[in-house]
Design a protein around this motif. Sequence first.
Motif, PDB file in Angstrom:
ATOM      1  N   ARG A   1       0.849  -1.204   0.095  1.00 31.98           N
ATOM      2  CA  ARG A   1       0.018  -0.098  -0.018  1.00 31.98           C
ATOM      3  C   ARG A   1       0.893   1.171   0.198  1.00 31.98           C
ATOM      4  O   ARG A   1       2.160   1.228   0.423  1.00 31.98           O
ATOM      5  N   GLN A   2       0.263   2.384  -0.689  1.00 31.06           N
ATOM      6  CA  GLN A   2       1.039   3.857  -0.466  1.00 31.06           C
ATOM      7  C   GLN A   2       0.118   4.825  -0.232  1.00 31.06           C
ATOM      8  O   GLN A   2      -0.778   4.859  -0.914  1.00 31.06           O
ATOM      9  N   ALA A   3       0.253   5.231   0.925  1.00 29.01           N
ATOM     10  CA  ALA A   3      -0.345   6.564   1.566  1.00 29.01           C
ATOM     11  C   ALA A   3       0.021   7.656   0.848  1.00 29.01           C
ATOM     12  O   ALA A   3       1.301   7.901   0.406  1.00 29.01           O
ATOM     13  N   PRO A   4      -0.619   9.019   0.563  1.00 30.46           N
ATOM     14  CA  PRO A   4      -0.218  10.024   0.019  1.00 30.46           C
ATOM     15  C   PRO A   4       1.042  10.660   0.792  1.00 30.46           C
ATOM     16  O   PRO A   4       1.148  10.631   2.022  1.00 30.46           O
ATOM     17  N   GLY A   5       1.988  10.834  -0.032  1.00 35.92           N
ATOM     18  CA  GLY A   5       3.207  11.544   0.519  1.00 35.92           C
ATOM     19  C   GLY A   5       4.093  10.627   1.345  1.00 35.92           C
ATOM     20  O   GLY A   5       5.183  10.845   1.895  1.00 35.92           O
ATOM     21  N   LYS A   6       3.600   9.128   1.220  1.00 28.71           N
ATOM     22  CA  LYS A   6       4.580   8.029   1.957  1.00 28.71           C
ATOM     23  C   LYS A   6       5.176   7.115   0.807  1.00 28.71           C
ATOM     24  O   LYS A   6       4.617   6.990  -0.279  1.00 28.71           O
ATOM     25  N   ASP A   7       6.230   6.574   1.237  1.00 24.88           N
ATOM     26  CA  ASP A   7       6.678   5.370   0.513  1.00 24.88           C
ATOM     27  C   ASP A   7       5.544   4.247   0.485  1.00 24.88           C
ATOM     28  O   ASP A   7       4.857   4.010   1.463  1.00 24.88           O
ATOM     29  N   ARG A   8       5.868   3.438  -0.556  1.00 23.76           N
ATOM     30  CA  ARG A   8       5.110   2.231  -0.479  1.00 23.76           C
ATOM     31  C   ARG A   8       5.542   1.176   0.647  1.00 23.76           C
ATOM     32  O   ARG A   8       6.631   1.158   0.928  1.00 23.76           O
ATOM     33  N   GLU A   9       4.709   0.605   1.153  1.00 20.20           N
ATOM     34  CA  GLU A   9       4.937  -0.266   2.116  1.00 20.20           C
ATOM     35  C   GLU A   9       4.451  -1.554   2.174  1.00 20.20           C
ATOM     36  O   GLU A   9       3.245  -1.740   1.375  1.00 20.20           O
ATOM     37  N   PHE A  10       5.137  -2.490   2.637  1.00 17.39           N
ATOM     38  CA  PHE A  10       4.414  -4.013   2.499  1.00 17.39           C
ATOM     39  C   PHE A  10       3.444  -4.165   3.510  1.00 17.39           C
ATOM     40  O   PHE A  10       3.363  -3.721   4.598  1.00 17.39           O
ATOM     41  N   VAL A  11       2.312  -5.226   2.923  1.00 15.29           N
ATOM     42  CA  VAL A  11       1.355  -5.412   3.969  1.00 15.29           C
ATOM     43  C   VAL A  11       1.075  -6.863   4.287  1.00 15.29           C
ATOM     44  O   VAL A  11       1.034  -7.102   5.536  1.00 15.29           O
ATOM     45  N   ALA A  12       1.078  -7.679   3.240  1.00 14.69           N
ATOM     46  CA  ALA A  12       1.051  -9.099   3.440  1.00 14.69           C
ATOM     47  C   ALA A  12       1.396 -10.048   2.413  1.00 14.69           C
ATOM     48  O   ALA A  12       1.498  -9.276   1.061  1.00 14.69           O
ATOM     49  N   THR A  13       1.568 -11.103   2.250  1.00 20.18           N
ATOM     50  CA  THR A  13       1.957 -12.001   1.138  1.00 20.18           C
ATOM     51  C   THR A  13       1.813 -13.521   1.489  1.00 20.18           C
ATOM     52  O   THR A  13       1.599 -13.831   2.637  1.00 20.18           O
ATOM     53  N   ILE A  14       1.230 -14.163   0.542  1.00 24.42           N
ATOM     54  CA  ILE A  14       1.121 -15.669   0.731  1.00 24.42           C
ATOM     55  C   ILE A  14       1.699 -16.265  -0.535  1.00 24.42           C
ATOM     56  O   ILE A  14       1.561 -15.747  -1.584  1.00 24.42           O
ATOM     57  N   SER A  15       2.207 -17.693  -0.324  1.00 22.45           N
ATOM     58  CA  SER A  15       2.682 -18.550  -1.393  1.00 22.45           C
ATOM     59  C   SER A  15       1.637 -19.166  -1.767  1.00 22.45           C
ATOM     60  O   SER A  15       0.714 -19.727  -1.425  1.00 22.45           O
ATOM     61  N   TRP A  16       1.823 -19.162  -3.276  1.00 23.34           N
ATOM     62  CA  TRP A  16       0.722 -19.474  -4.302  1.00 23.34           C
ATOM     63  C   TRP A  16       0.247 -21.046  -3.861  1.00 23.34           C
ATOM     64  O   TRP A  16      -0.518 -21.743  -3.903  1.00 23.34           O
ATOM     65  N   ASP A  17       1.700 -21.969  -3.707  1.00 24.48           N
ATOM     66  CA  ASP A  17       1.577 -23.475  -3.594  1.00 24.48           C
ATOM     67  C   ASP A  17       1.063 -23.803  -2.325  1.00 24.48           C
ATOM     68  O   ASP A  17       0.111 -24.744  -2.137  1.00 24.48           O
ATOM     69  N   ILE A  18       1.574 -23.358  -1.220  1.00 26.38           N
ATOM     70  CA  ILE A  18       1.179 -23.825   0.045  1.00 26.38           C
ATOM     71  C   ILE A  18       0.642 -22.917   1.279  1.00 26.38           C
ATOM     72  O   ILE A  18       0.424 -23.168   2.311  1.00 26.38           O
ATOM     73  N   GLY A  19       0.658 -21.564   0.704  1.00 22.34           N
ATOM     74  CA  GLY A  19      -0.119 -20.758   1.558  1.00 22.34           C
ATOM     75  C   GLY A  19       0.628 -20.252   2.770  1.00 22.34           C
ATOM     76  O   GLY A  19      -0.015 -19.795   3.697  1.00 22.34           O
ATOM     77  N   VAL A  20       2.034 -20.205   2.862  1.00 15.84           N
ATOM     78  CA  VAL A  20       2.731 -19.712   3.636  1.00 15.84           C
ATOM     79  C   VAL A  20       2.448 -18.064   3.601  1.00 15.84           C
ATOM     80  O   VAL A  20       2.580 -17.425   2.535  1.00 15.84           O
ATOM     81  N   THR A  21       2.215 -17.397   4.962  1.00 18.93           N
ATOM     82  CA  THR A  21       1.933 -16.087   5.055  1.00 18.93           C
ATOM     83  C   THR A  21       3.074 -15.282   5.814  1.00 18.93           C
ATOM     84  O   THR A  21       3.544 -15.731   6.749  1.00 18.93           O
ATOM     85  N   TYR A  22       3.111 -14.020   5.310  1.00 24.89           N
ATOM     86  CA  TYR A  22       3.859 -13.006   6.270  1.00 24.89           C
ATOM     87  C   TYR A  22       2.928 -11.819   6.208  1.00 24.89           C
ATOM     88  O   TYR A  22       2.365 -11.583   5.269  1.00 24.89           O
ATOM     89  N   TYR A  23       3.110 -11.159   7.305  1.00 25.89           N
ATOM     90  CA  TYR A  23       2.302  -9.899   7.418  1.00 25.89           C
ATOM     91  C   TYR A  23       3.393  -8.802   7.869  1.00 25.89           C
ATOM     92  O   TYR A  23       4.226  -8.977   8.512  1.00 25.89           O
ATOM     93  N   LYS A  24       2.850  -7.462   7.609  1.00 23.98           N
ATOM     94  CA  LYS A  24       3.423  -6.540   8.302  1.00 23.98           C
ATOM     95  C   LYS A  24       3.116  -6.556   9.851  1.00 23.98           C
ATOM     96  O   LYS A  24       1.984  -6.828  10.169  1.00 23.98           O
ATOM     97  N   ASP A  25       4.078  -6.583  10.774  1.00 26.73           N
ATOM     98  CA  ASP A  25       3.928  -6.942  12.068  1.00 26.73           C
ATOM     99  C   ASP A  25       2.674  -6.000  12.799  1.00 26.73           C
ATOM    100  O   ASP A  25       1.807  -6.751  13.379  1.00 26.73           O
TER     101      ASP A  25
END
Length: 124
Positions: free
Chosen positions: A38-62
């Motif tokens: 995501r990218q808010a106005p005036g801010k850098d793009r930041e990571f939110v979440a991700t998931i692996s397509w095959d086995i569904g491993v997830t990572y989140y912004k804390d």
Amino acid sequence: QVQLVESGGGLVQAGGSLRLSCAASGRTFSGYRMGWFRQAPGKDREFVATISWDIGVTYYKDSLKGRFTISRDNANNTVVLQMNSLKPEDTAVYYCAAGRIGYAPRAGGSYDYWGQGTQVTVSS
């Protein structure tokens, strides 16, 4: 040609929920991970979440754990970001991205393909 098309953004009051979808097409995504940034106005793009397509491993912004949930529907080539208890600071353009497994999951540079984004606005 790979296409990632986001939908589901909009205006919501603080405390509300939104469900973002990303329709992916143009290749097989086995061996890939699908992420939301995501990218808010005036801010850098930041990571939110991700998931692996095959086995569904997830990572989140804390700081988003417990409020945001990422999932995928392999049969329909769709990735979903469920966002609950939204806050005004969640206001941003949300982007779907796809990148190969083996690179830093939280780094934008690890993703090869990007959608156009969908606007999420949370009013106080």
